[in-house]
Design a protein around this motif. Sequence first.
Motif, PDB file in Angstrom:
ATOM      1  N   PHE A 288       0.836  -1.203   0.000  1.00  0.00           N
ATOM      2  CA  PHE A 288       0.000   0.000   0.000  1.00  0.00           C
ATOM      3  C   PHE A 288       0.868   1.250   0.000  1.00  0.00           C
ATOM      4  O   PHE A 288       0.670   2.153  -0.784  1.00  0.00           O
ATOM      5  N   ARG A 289       1.845   1.295   0.910  1.00  0.00           N
ATOM      6  CA  ARG A 289       2.660   2.503   1.033  1.00  0.00           C
ATOM      7  C   ARG A 289       3.359   2.833  -0.268  1.00  0.00           C
ATOM      8  O   ARG A 289       3.415   3.972  -0.688  1.00  0.00           O
ATOM      9  N   SER A 290       3.934   1.802  -0.928  1.00  0.00           N
ATOM     10  CA  SER A 290       4.717   2.063  -2.137  1.00  0.00           C
ATOM     11  C   SER A 290       3.834   2.446  -3.315  1.00  0.00           C
ATOM     12  O   SER A 290       4.295   3.086  -4.245  1.00  0.00           O
TER      13      SER A 290
ATOM     14  N   LEU B  15       0.817   4.200  -3.108  1.00  0.00           N
ATOM     15  CA  LEU B  15      -0.030   5.368  -2.899  1.00  0.00           C
ATOM     16  C   LEU B  15       0.402   6.541  -3.764  1.00  0.00           C
ATOM     17  O   LEU B  15      -0.412   7.153  -4.450  1.00  0.00           O
ATOM     18  N   ASP B  16       1.690   6.860  -3.757  1.00  0.00           N
ATOM     19  CA  ASP B  16       2.172   8.006  -4.529  1.00  0.00           C
ATOM     20  C   ASP B  16       1.924   7.784  -6.018  1.00  0.00           C
ATOM     21  O   ASP B  16       1.428   8.672  -6.715  1.00  0.00           O
TER      22      ASP B  16
ATOM     23  N   GLU C 196      -4.373   6.304  12.695  1.00  0.00           N
ATOM     24  CA  GLU C 196      -3.985   4.952  12.283  1.00  0.00           C
ATOM     25  C   GLU C 196      -2.764   5.002  11.368  1.00  0.00           C
ATOM     26  O   GLU C 196      -1.864   4.178  11.479  1.00  0.00           O
ATOM     27  N   TRP C 197      -2.759   5.941  10.439  1.00  0.00           N
ATOM     28  CA  TRP C 197      -1.608   6.059   9.537  1.00  0.00           C
ATOM     29  C   TRP C 197      -0.347   6.372  10.341  1.00  0.00           C
ATOM     30  O   TRP C 197       0.712   5.821  10.077  1.00  0.00           O
ATOM     31  N   ARG C 198      -0.461   7.258  11.323  1.00  0.00           N
ATOM     32  CA  ARG C 198       0.711   7.567  12.150  1.00  0.00           C
ATOM     33  C   ARG C 198       1.174   6.325  12.909  1.00  0.00           C
ATOM     34  O   ARG C 198       2.375   6.067  13.006  1.00  0.00           O
TER      35      ARG C 198
ATOM     36  N   HIS D  46       0.977   3.307  12.023  1.00  0.00           N
ATOM     37  CA  HIS D  46       1.608   2.356  11.093  1.00  0.00           C
ATOM     38  C   HIS D  46       2.733   2.995  10.291  1.00  0.00           C
ATOM     39  O   HIS D  46       3.230   2.409   9.339  1.00  0.00           O
ATOM     40  N   ASP D  47       3.117   4.209  10.683  1.00  0.00           N
ATOM     41  CA  ASP D  47       4.213   4.929  10.043  1.00  0.00           C
ATOM     42  C   ASP D  47       4.007   5.062   8.530  1.00  0.00           C
ATOM     43  O   ASP D  47       4.927   4.863   7.740  1.00  0.00           O
ATOM     44  N   ILE D  48       2.786   5.403   8.137  1.00  0.00           N
ATOM     45  CA  ILE D  48       2.481   5.628   6.721  1.00  0.00           C
ATOM     46  C   ILE D  48       2.721   7.094   6.401  1.00  0.00           C
ATOM     47  O   ILE D  48       2.252   7.991   7.110  1.00  0.00           O
ATOM     48  N   ASP D  49       3.446   7.325   5.357  1.00  0.00           N
ATOM     49  CA  ASP D  49       3.862   8.662   4.945  1.00  0.00           C
ATOM     50  C   ASP D  49       2.672   9.456   4.380  1.00  0.00           C
ATOM     51  O   ASP D  49       1.961   8.974   3.496  1.00  0.00           O
TER      52      ASP D  49
END
Length: 195
Positions: free
Chosen positions: A1-3, A5-6, A27-29, A31-34
């Motif tokens: 997901f993280r990779s 999104l951008d 929740e994003w914080r 899970h350390d989601i940018d």
Amino acid sequence: FRSNLDACLHSLSPDTCVGVRHFHAFEWRAHDIDFSPLQRALDRGFAFYFPQEAAMLANKRILAWLSEKNCYLSPDESRLVDDLIPWTRELLTTVSGARDLYRYVLDCQDRLVLKRCMSLSSRDVVVGRLVAADRWRSVVEAAYVAGDSVVQEFVEHESAQIYVDVDGKVDFRKVYPVLSPFFVDGEYCGCQARY
């Protein structure tokens, strides 16, 4: 997901400028989601909105109002509420029958769940059958004093086995998913699963 999104946000046409925001920042914080891909999309003129029902259902008082039928519902809507919303009541000291409800909540601990009205992602939820009687009494009393909670019939969820990555090893976990389907103009267009 993280990779992805951008890339996903960058690939959207400039004509597409509205998105549905279906996440919670805390929740994003956790899970350390940018957040920077979202910021770049906002800088390009995109707008992200919660769906209308997300704001409405974020306040569990509305579930109590629907469950109690304290609003106009057509016969079809009433049946839908009966099918989908468990028995739910506000814990208030100012309504008629408050003392009877209070006694019921204490006596039926194993059948009930206490939820703060304005809380998300299972935060501030106490499942009666999972706590000792003195803890249940304490949280129920605090909820009555604060006037910020509902009590709801406990509903056993269907469980599912999923694969998870635990320190680089694939493992099975038993989870209790909550499925949230999305519809646009009456047409199914996706689903969010939370556990």
